[in-house]
Design a protein around this motif. Sequence first.
Motif, PDB file in Angstrom:
ATOM      1  N   ALA A  26      -4.936  57.014  27.881  1.00 32.12           N
ATOM      2  CA  ALA A  26      -4.274  57.863  28.871  1.00 32.12           C
ATOM      3  C   ALA A  26      -3.139  57.082  29.502  1.00 32.12           C
ATOM      4  N   THR A  27      -1.976  57.723  29.610  1.00 32.51           N
ATOM      5  CA  THR A  27      -0.816  57.089  30.235  1.00 32.51           C
ATOM      6  C   THR A  27      -0.222  58.069  31.233  1.00 32.51           C
ATOM      7  N   PRO A  28       0.226  57.604  32.393  1.00 26.95           N
ATOM      8  CA  PRO A  28       0.669  58.533  33.438  1.00 26.95           C
ATOM      9  C   PRO A  28       2.086  59.036  33.223  1.00 26.95           C
ATOM     10  N   LEU A  29       2.307  60.285  33.643  1.00 25.68           N
ATOM     11  CA  LEU A  29       3.654  60.838  33.750  1.00 25.68           C
ATOM     12  C   LEU A  29       4.084  60.607  35.196  1.00 25.68           C
ATOM     13  N   LEU A  30       5.084  59.764  35.399  1.00 20.79           N
ATOM     14  CA  LEU A  30       5.364  59.198  36.718  1.00 20.79           C
ATOM     15  C   LEU A  30       6.455  59.923  37.496  1.00 20.79           C
ATOM     16  N   PHE A  31       6.852  61.105  37.069  1.00 15.11           N
ATOM     17  CA  PHE A  31       7.957  61.768  37.747  1.00 15.11           C
ATOM     18  C   PHE A  31       7.563  62.380  39.087  1.00 15.11           C
ATOM     19  N   ASP A  32       6.292  62.638  39.311  1.00 12.30           N
ATOM     20  CA  ASP A  32       5.844  63.238  40.562  1.00 12.30           C
ATOM     21  C   ASP A  32       5.691  62.149  41.623  1.00 12.30           C
ATOM     22  N   PRO A  33       6.477  62.190  42.714  1.00 12.08           N
ATOM     23  CA  PRO A  33       6.380  61.128  43.732  1.00 12.08           C
ATOM     24  C   PRO A  33       5.024  61.087  44.415  1.00 12.08           C
ATOM     25  N   PHE A  35       2.126  61.762  43.011  1.00 14.92           N
ATOM     26  CA  PHE A  35       1.213  61.094  42.082  1.00 14.92           C
ATOM     27  C   PHE A  35       1.462  59.593  42.072  1.00 14.92           C
ATOM     28  N   ARG A  36       2.729  59.181  42.113  1.00 10.22           N
ATOM     29  CA  ARG A  36       3.015  57.744  42.153  1.00 10.22           C
ATOM     30  C   ARG A  36       2.446  57.113  43.421  1.00 10.22           C
ATOM     31  N   LYS A  37       2.560  57.825  44.525  1.00  9.35           N
ATOM     32  CA  LYS A  37       2.011  57.300  45.778  1.00  9.35           C
ATOM     33  C   LYS A  37       0.504  57.155  45.688  1.00  9.35           C
ATOM     34  N   GLN A  38      -0.140  58.106  45.020  1.00 13.96           N
ATOM     35  CA  GLN A  38      -1.592  58.028  44.854  1.00 13.96           C
ATOM     36  C   GLN A  38      -1.978  56.816  44.011  1.00 13.96           C
ATOM     37  N   ILE A  39      -1.207  56.555  42.956  1.00 17.42           N
ATOM     38  CA  ILE A  39      -1.493  55.391  42.122  1.00 17.42           C
ATOM     39  C   ILE A  39      -1.352  54.104  42.940  1.00 17.42           C
ATOM     40  N   GLN A  40      -0.309  54.037  43.772  1.00 19.40           N
ATOM     41  CA  GLN A  40      -0.118  52.856  44.606  1.00 19.40           C
ATOM     42  C   GLN A  40      -1.285  52.667  45.564  1.00 19.40           C
ATOM     43  N   GLU A  41      -1.783  53.761  46.127  1.00 20.39           N
ATOM     44  CA  GLU A  41      -2.920  53.660  47.029  1.00 20.39           C
ATOM     45  C   GLU A  41      -4.169  53.212  46.291  1.00 20.39           C
ATOM     46  N   GLU A  42      -4.341  53.700  45.061  1.00 24.73           N
ATOM     47  CA  GLU A  42      -5.488  53.266  44.268  1.00 24.73           C
ATOM     48  C   GLU A  42      -5.403  51.778  43.964  1.00 24.73           C
ATOM     49  N   GLN A 271      14.872  62.271  43.762  1.00 20.86           N
ATOM     50  CA  GLN A 271      15.060  60.913  44.287  1.00 20.86           C
ATOM     51  C   GLN A 271      14.900  59.914  43.139  1.00 20.86           C
ATOM     52  N   LEU A 272      15.997  59.721  42.392  1.00 18.27           N
ATOM     53  CA  LEU A 272      15.936  58.978  41.140  1.00 18.27           C
ATOM     54  C   LEU A 272      15.778  57.478  41.361  1.00 18.27           C
ATOM     55  N   THR A 273      16.433  56.932  42.374  1.00 22.97           N
ATOM     56  CA  THR A 273      16.322  55.489  42.598  1.00 22.97           C
ATOM     57  C   THR A 273      14.903  55.104  42.994  1.00 22.97           C
ATOM     58  N   SER A 274      14.246  55.953  43.765  1.00 21.32           N
ATOM     59  CA  SER A 274      12.850  55.683  44.126  1.00 21.32           C
ATOM     60  C   SER A 274      11.968  55.718  42.887  1.00 21.32           C
ATOM     61  N   PHE A 275      12.234  56.670  41.988  1.00 24.07           N
ATOM     62  CA  PHE A 275      11.460  56.736  40.751  1.00 24.07           C
ATOM     63  C   PHE A 275      11.651  55.479  39.909  1.00 24.07           C
ATOM     64  N   LEU A 276      12.900  55.041  39.725  1.00 26.60           N
ATOM     65  CA  LEU A 276      13.150  53.877  38.886  1.00 26.60           C
ATOM     66  C   LEU A 276      12.503  52.626  39.465  1.00 26.60           C
ATOM     67  N   GLU A 277      12.529  52.496  40.775  1.00 21.49           N
ATOM     68  CA  GLU A 277      11.897  51.334  41.390  1.00 21.49           C
ATOM     69  C   GLU A 277      10.394  51.343  41.129  1.00 21.49           C
ATOM     70  N   ASP A 278       9.766  52.521  41.302  1.00 18.50           N
ATOM     71  CA  ASP A 278       8.326  52.624  41.040  1.00 18.50           C
ATOM     72  C   ASP A 278       8.028  52.470  39.552  1.00 18.50           C
ATOM     73  N   PHE A 279       8.892  53.027  38.708  1.00 14.32           N
ATOM     74  CA  PHE A 279       8.676  52.949  37.263  1.00 14.32           C
ATOM     75  C   PHE A 279       8.669  51.504  36.796  1.00 14.32           C
ATOM     76  N   ILE A 280       9.612  50.711  37.284  1.00  9.31           N
ATOM     77  CA  ILE A 280       9.664  49.301  36.901  1.00  9.31           C
ATOM     78  C   ILE A 280       8.462  48.557  37.456  1.00  9.31           C
ATOM     79  N   ALA A 281       8.062  48.888  38.684  1.00 12.18           N
ATOM     80  CA  ALA A 281       6.898  48.231  39.275  1.00 12.18           C
ATOM     81  C   ALA A 281       5.627  48.559  38.502  1.00 12.18           C
ATOM     82  N   HIS A 282       5.559  49.745  37.901  1.00 16.59           N
ATOM     83  CA  HIS A 282       4.377  50.148  37.135  1.00 16.59           C
ATOM     84  C   HIS A 282       4.387  49.575  35.721  1.00 16.59           C
ATOM     85  N   HIS A 283       5.471  48.951  35.320  1.00 17.54           N
ATOM     86  CA  HIS A 283       5.558  48.376  33.979  1.00 17.54           C
ATOM     87  C   HIS A 283       5.939  46.908  34.045  1.00 17.54           C
ATOM     88  N   PRO A 284       5.133  46.085  34.698  1.00 16.45           N
ATOM     89  CA  PRO A 284       5.418  44.644  34.633  1.00 16.45           C
ATOM     90  C   PRO A 284       5.217  44.099  33.228  1.00 16.45           C
TER      91      PRO A 284
END
Length: 671
Positions: A26-33, A35-42, A271-284
Motif C-alpha cells: 500500500a502506498t499513499p496518494l498524498l494530494f489531500d492535505p 490526509f497528509r496531516k493525519q500521516i504526520q500526526e501518526e 497549495q502546491l508548495t505545501s504539497f511538495l514540501e510534504d512530498f519530499i519529507a515523506h520520501h527521504p
Amino acid sequence: MSAAVVMKVADLDTLKQSSRLVHYCATPLLFDPIFRKQIQEEQTVHPQIKKRHRSSDSTASGRDRSHSCDSVEMLPSRLKDEPWLLDISNTFLQQYVQYLQSMGFILVQVRPPSPARSTARARAAAFSSMGTEGRASFSFAKQKSEESPKQSGGAGAAAYHLQRALPGGIVLMELAFQGCYFCVKQYALECSRIPMGQSVNSQGSLGSKPRSKPYAEATSVSESALSMLFTEECDKVRDLMHVHSFSYDFHLRVVHQYLLGCHMTLRQGYQLTSFLEDFIAHHPDIPKFGRNHVFQGSFSLPMGLITAHQLYNYITDHAGTYGMKPLRMSKSAMSGGDKKGAPSTDLHEYALVALWNSSGSYKDLEGLRHHDDFDVSLLVCHNAAPFEEQSEGERHLLRLRYYVIMTSQRELFPRLTADMRRFKKLPQIHREPSDLGGKFSRERAETGDSRELDLDPWEEGGSDSSEFYSGGQQGRMAPGLFYSSPLFPLLASEVTSARKQIQTSVQQAMGHCRRDNLWRRLFHGEHLASDKLKLSKLSFVELEELLNAVQSRLVGEIDPQLDCFLTMSPGWYQSLIKVLLSRFPQSCRHFVDADSGIQYLAVLNQKFTDCFVLVFLNSQAGKTSLKVVFREPLPSQPQPSNSPPPQLVSMYHHLESVINTACFNLWTGLL
C-alpha cells in the motif's frame, strides 16, 4: 487494445479464496492535505511506523497481512467529497493497470452478479471455510463479495483485477484505493492447488472440467519442479511491481501537468508548495526504479532600499518579463478541512512557474551512454514570515525556496532494473530541529553562493531488493541546496541552470522595481492622493537615479524639424521653464540643485504615464537639452520608414503641446 477475460463473480471469489496472498503493498496518494496531516500526526504518535507505505510478502503470516489490509481500510477517505481527488485516483488506477498489462497481465472483466447465482456464491463461501492445508492462514474474515468487485474499493474509486497464466499456475493482481492508500494484492494459485473438478483454460480463468487426479496426489517430480518455477515467477512479478516508484513518478507527473495546465489537474488554488514540501519529507528514501526527479533548494539575497515583500510582489505582477508565470495558491487550503468561511487576512499567495524541455545524454559507471528527454518545471515561492512579524533587517532580505521537477517525456512506467552503481546512496534532506513543523530554518541558507553541485562524495548503495534507497548521512551540497532526489547529471545541470535563472531574474527585477517606484513617485508624489498611497516627493538625487535607469531621446531624433530647439541659449531655456510651469502647473515637476546650477523640468502626461518630456538646463556649464523620457526601453528592431515605435505614437499629442508652448516662448522672445 489489450485483451480482457470475462469472469463470473463466483469464479473470481473462488480463484482468490483458493489462492495464497503472496504479497501486499500500500502506498499513499498524498494530494489531500488533510490526509497528509493525519500521516504526520501518526508519525508523531508512532514514529516507528514507516511513513510512506505498508507492504508485506510471503515471509509474513497471513494474519499479519490481513491486519495491515484492514487497518488501511479504516483510514478516512474524502474521495467522494472531493471530485478532483477521485479523478486523480482513477487515473492512477488506470495507468497502473496499463503498467501491469505491459508485463503480460490481462484485465479481468467481472460479470455483474445475479440473484440466480447466490447459491453458487454461498457454495464458494463454504468452500473457503474448509480447512484446506496451507490456505486457512491467507483467508480474510472480512469479505466484500456481496458487492461488485469492480467497486470493492469502498471509496468511490473502481477496483481492478488482472491475471496472468504462468507455467505452473495463475497470478492474480487486485488493485484498489482503500482510503487514500493505493493497495495492491498479489495472489498465487499453483496448478496443484486448483480444486478438483475445475481447470485453467488458455487465458487462465477457471472452468469446469473433470481432472484425472485430485491435487492432493500431485506429487510427481515434474509437478514439483513446475511448482518451484512458478514460485520463482511469482517472485519476479513481486519484484517488478514497483508500486512506490510508480507512485513517486505519478505524483511528480501530476504536478507538472498542473503547472502546464493539462486536463488532469488539481483543484484551483491548490497549495502546491505545501504539497511538495510534504512530498519530499515523506520520501527521504527515494524509490530506486523511478524515472522522475524533484529537487528542493533555497537561498537569500539582500535587497537594499526596497523590501523583500515589495520585490517579490513586483516579480509576480511582471512574471512574463522574466520568463515565468504566476501561480495563485489559496492559503485556506493549508488549514485543516478547508472549511468555507475560514477567517484569513490574506486569502491567496503566489508562486512563480517556469517550464522548459531538456534533452541530454549521460554515462553510467560502465561507460554506457543513455539519452532521455524531460519536461522541466521550476517553482519558486517566497519563504518568509508575514511582513508585520519581521524585523527591519528581515524585511530587506529576500528568502526564496525553489523546486526543480523533471518528468520523463519518453517513459510512463518505472524502470525494470536499477543501476546500483550509477545511483548512489542518498543522504537524507538536511533539516534543523526547528524545521520539524515543515518550515525551513530562517538562520540557514543566508548566502547566495552558487557553487557547482558536488556529485562525488556519495557512498555506493547496497544491492538489496528493496524498492527504496536507504538514507545515509545527513548533509547538503552547497549553502542553500538540500538533497531531495538522486542527482544524476541531467538533474544537477538543470538545478544549476534554474538557480542562475532565479538569481538573474531577481537582479533584473531589483532594478526594474526601483525604477518603477521612482517613476510612480515622480507622477504621484505631489498629489493630494499621495497620503493614501504613502508616496513621498522625489528628490533631486533620486531623479538623476531614475534618469540613469530609463531611456530617453532628443526631440531632434524624434523629428529632425525640432533640431532648432536644441541650439537655443541657456537664457531661452530658463524662460521656457517658467512658461511651462505656468502652462502646465499640475503636470510639471521642477528639480533644482543650487550648488551646481542644474535644473530639470519634467512635463508629465497624466493620460499616458509611460513617458514624459524633460527640459535640462546647466547654467554654469551652459548645457541644455530637450528630451522625451521613456520608462520601458524602445524596440531594438529597426522600424519601417515613416513608422515610429508605438511608444512614440502614444505620446505625440503630449509632445506637440509642449512644442507649441516652446514656439510661443520663441515668439514672445522676438517681441
